[in-house]
Design an enzyme around this catalytic site. Structure first.
Site, PDB file in Angstrom:
ATOM      1  N   ASP A 104       0.830  -1.204   0.000  1.00 44.75           N
ATOM      2  CA  ASP A 104       0.000   0.000   0.000  1.00 44.75           C
ATOM      3  C   ASP A 104       0.868   1.259   0.000  1.00 44.75           C
ATOM      4  O   ASP A 104       1.854   1.349   0.750  1.00 44.75           O
ATOM      5  CB  ASP A 104      -0.906  -0.036   1.237  1.00 44.75           C
ATOM      6  CG  ASP A 104      -1.838   1.145   1.326  1.00 44.75           C
ATOM      7  OD1 ASP A 104      -2.645   1.320   0.394  1.00 44.75           O
ATOM      8  OD2 ASP A 104      -1.750   1.895   2.315  1.00 44.75           O
TER       9      ASP A 104
ATOM     10  N   GLU B  72       1.589  -0.373  -5.058  1.00 45.81           N
ATOM     11  CA  GLU B  72       0.510   0.540  -5.409  1.00 45.81           C
ATOM     12  C   GLU B  72       1.116   1.894  -5.778  1.00 45.81           C
ATOM     13  O   GLU B  72       1.738   2.554  -4.937  1.00 45.81           O
ATOM     14  CB  GLU B  72      -0.460   0.740  -4.243  1.00 45.81           C
ATOM     15  CG  GLU B  72      -1.603   1.679  -4.621  1.00 45.81           C
ATOM     16  CD  GLU B  72      -2.268   2.351  -3.434  1.00 45.81           C
ATOM     17  OE1 GLU B  72      -3.398   2.857  -3.593  1.00 45.81           O
ATOM     18  OE2 GLU B  72      -1.654   2.399  -2.343  1.00 45.81           O
TER      19      GLU B  72
END
Length: 605
Positions: free
Chosen positions: A336, A373
């Site tokens: 993330d 990401e």
């Protein structure tokens, strides 16, 4: 006019006897007298004289071949072609002809050997936001318990599955989806053609989205706890499915015992300057913890701390390693906001730590898939192999949105034609090796964007065009849960609606398209492993072909009015018998008739 063809796949490249044999096809007038293969040995430019082949692959096509030595040098073999006449030169690269030598990252690239996870390119991924996919029965201890959510300053909300989602308390509203619910729906996913799952965070956290981690070592009780993840892992393995977890290592939640804003234990770093975890976080001179993007419930982790580095990725029992080992045996991590991870409350030494995470993962499980990401340009991480791949927002999602929905990620207008769109997509992938391109994570939308169906608005008839594009463009397709049955929704929280399990609420024709494309991808090496060549891109129409050995998959996308066109001559399309797999367009000897707002797929073996 001179034309050239080369893709970093068979029949243009072949590995044999410690050499990479590279072939360039040329057709047209003014053939060069010499062709040189520009390659590298340990980052040093070198030239290899190419040989004109006596046998032509097609009438009117001249083939030139050369070989790159694979016994030394870096595994990423970058190369381009220098065409020479008596009085001039031209260069050929993934972007076509150029008058000047290409930059290093503007060349063809092929990994030999390829040390990335070999299984990824063959998958169809499915992204699941666990609370909203499926709810198991009966409920277990620890599920459906009301508690106070400090970040929202209220108790959480529990809703029945069929209750409408509202904008109220988006991060605090639970519908009860869990990991056993996912296990129960694996037969559905198998029929859809799904072979791998990516789960949004499953570890203990107070919010519904779980990006505010409270405990990296345990699965949230609301999702069924650790045993539910073990059951899901066993069930996915029985179905032959891979399973990738979401790693939130840029920040923790403020309820994590390391930080403990609300003083469940007085040892937390937030209120105790002498906490054993104080250096896990950054603090201002006034003693305020530095957070992520202004969210005080998400304090940034500070990787200056050697103890934190050991805890998250370096140590033998680090979080990264723990979940890749048995009995969990996860297949990889999605990282993330990984571009923001670093030291001193920012991204200082980011590449050092991202590379460290990947290295630790590979040491623990050699074929682990490390996926970053990045909403922005991910290539600086990929070019140094800090990650295996990235969520391909910049190279796939954004150009498709721009072309089919006339909007960008900020919902600002963006009107681009097919030529602009394909140039964008080709330029983005050009600096990546062929194998990296195949592992890029392509999505139409995700939990962080509006659903593409809603983005299309009045142009919703273009949705099947995007679905075909998703399954046929280089990279691994990922379906965001519910997209396949027509689930809509604008930005968070409305892009996170519960899955509509009643067939009356599903678009069954759309579902059937997804199922057919999943089957096609499983059958086609060209779609899973092939190169890609844009053969036509003008106005409202884009046509591209995927190539692997003798197999071809031809894809046409028309967002506009019905039309007829003639494709440029290409040896990649010659002497083929085409079977139409999708759409109502007609293709015969370069002539293509396209209905309005249509997609079409043909295949030739």
């Amino acid at each position: 006019m001179l034309n050239a063809w080369h893709l970093p796949v068979a029949p243009f490249v072949q590995t044999r006897n410690d050499k990479l044999y590279v072939t360039l096809w040329l057709a047209g007038d003014e053939q060069p007298s010499r062709v040189v293969l520009r390659c590298e040995k340990d980052n040093e430019e070198t030239s290899v004289t190419m040989t004109r082949q006596k046998k032509a692959p097609y009438d009117g096509v001249v083939a030139w071949s050369g070989a790159i030595d694979l016994t030394s040098g870096q595994p990423r073999r970058r190369y381009s072609f220098k065409l020479l006449w008596l009085d001039r030169q031209r260069w050929f690269t993934p972007q076509g002809f150029a008058q000047i030598p290409p930059a290093r990252l503007e060349q063809f690239a092929f990994d030999a050997p390829d040390e990335g996870p070999q299984w990824v390119q063959d998958q169809v991924f499915y992204q699941i936001f666990p609370d909203r996919f499926a709810r198991s029965q009966p409920r277990k201890d620890g599920q459906d318990q009301i508690y106070y959510h400090h970040a929202a300053k209220r108790e959480i909300i529990l809703r029945d599955w069929d209750e409408p989602l509202t904008g109220e308390a988006g991060g605090s509203t639970f519908y009860g989806g869990d990991l056993d619910g996912i296990s129960e729906k694996l037969p559905y996913l198998k029929k859809l053609g799904v072979t791998a799952l990516y789960l949004n965070p499953v570890f203990t956290a107070p919010s519904v989205h779980k990006y505010d981690t409270q405990d990296y070592r345990h699965v949230d009780a609301q999702f069924g706890g650790d045993h539910a993840l073990l059951r899901l892992r066993k069930n996915t393995q029985q179905q032959g499915m891979r399973l990738v977890l979401d790693g939130v290592f840029n920040h923790s939640g403020d309820t994590h015992p390391w930080f403990d804003r609300h003083q469940a234990d007085e040892a937390g770093a937030c209120n105790n300057p002498h906490s054993p975890w104080r250096d896990f976080y950054s603090f201002s001179e006034e003693g305020r913890a530095l957070d992520w993007l202004g969210y005080s419930s998400l304090p940034k982790l500070d990787y200056r701390s050697e103890s934190l580095v050991d805890e998250i990725y370096q140590g033998e029992d680090s979080v990264v390693r723990h979940w890749l080992r048995e009995p969990w045996g996860m297949d990889g991590w999605r990282l993330d906001v990984v571009h923001m991870l670093g030291e001193e409350g920012g991204a200082k030494n980011n590449l050092l730590h991202v590379t460290g995470i990947t290295k630790a993962a590979k040491e623990t499980r050699a074929d682990a898939y490390i996926l970053g990401e990045h909403f922005g340009d991910a290539r600086q991480w990929l070019q140094v192999d800090a990650e295996d791949a990235a969520m391909n927002y910049r190279g796939f999602t954004f150009p498709v949105w721009g072309f089919l929905a006339n909007t960008d990620i900020s919902c600002d207008p963006q009107h681009i034609d097919a030529q602009t769109c394909m140039t964008w997509m080709n330029e983005y992938r050009a600096s990546l090796s062929h194998q990296q391109q195949l592992r890029m994570f392509n999505q139409l939308d995700s939990h962080d964007t509006a659903r593409f169906k809603s983005v299309l608005g009045k142009d919703v008839a273009r949705l099947p065009l995007a679905v075909v594009w998703l399954y046929c463009w280089p990279g691994v397709p990922c379906v965001y849960y519910g997209d396949e049955v027509g689930l809509d929704g604008h930005n968070d929280p409305f892009c996170r609606k519960p899955f509509p399990w009643h067939k009356r609420d599903q678009d069954l024709a759309l579902l059937a398209l997804y199922q057919r494309l999943g089957k096609l991808r499983r059958q086609s090496r060209a779609l899973r492993q092939g190169g890609c060549k844009v053969v036509y891109a003008e106005g409202d129409i884009a046509v591209f072909v995927r190539v692997y050995q003798n197999e071809r998959v031809l894809v046409a996308i028309n967002r506009g009015e019905a039309t007829k066109l003639t494709l440029p001559w290409s040896p990649l399309l010659e002497d083929k018998t085409w079977s139409q797999l999708e759409g109502e367009a007609v293709f015969n000897e370069r002539e293509m008739t396209l209905p309005a707002v249509c997609m079409a797929v043909w295949r030739s073996m």
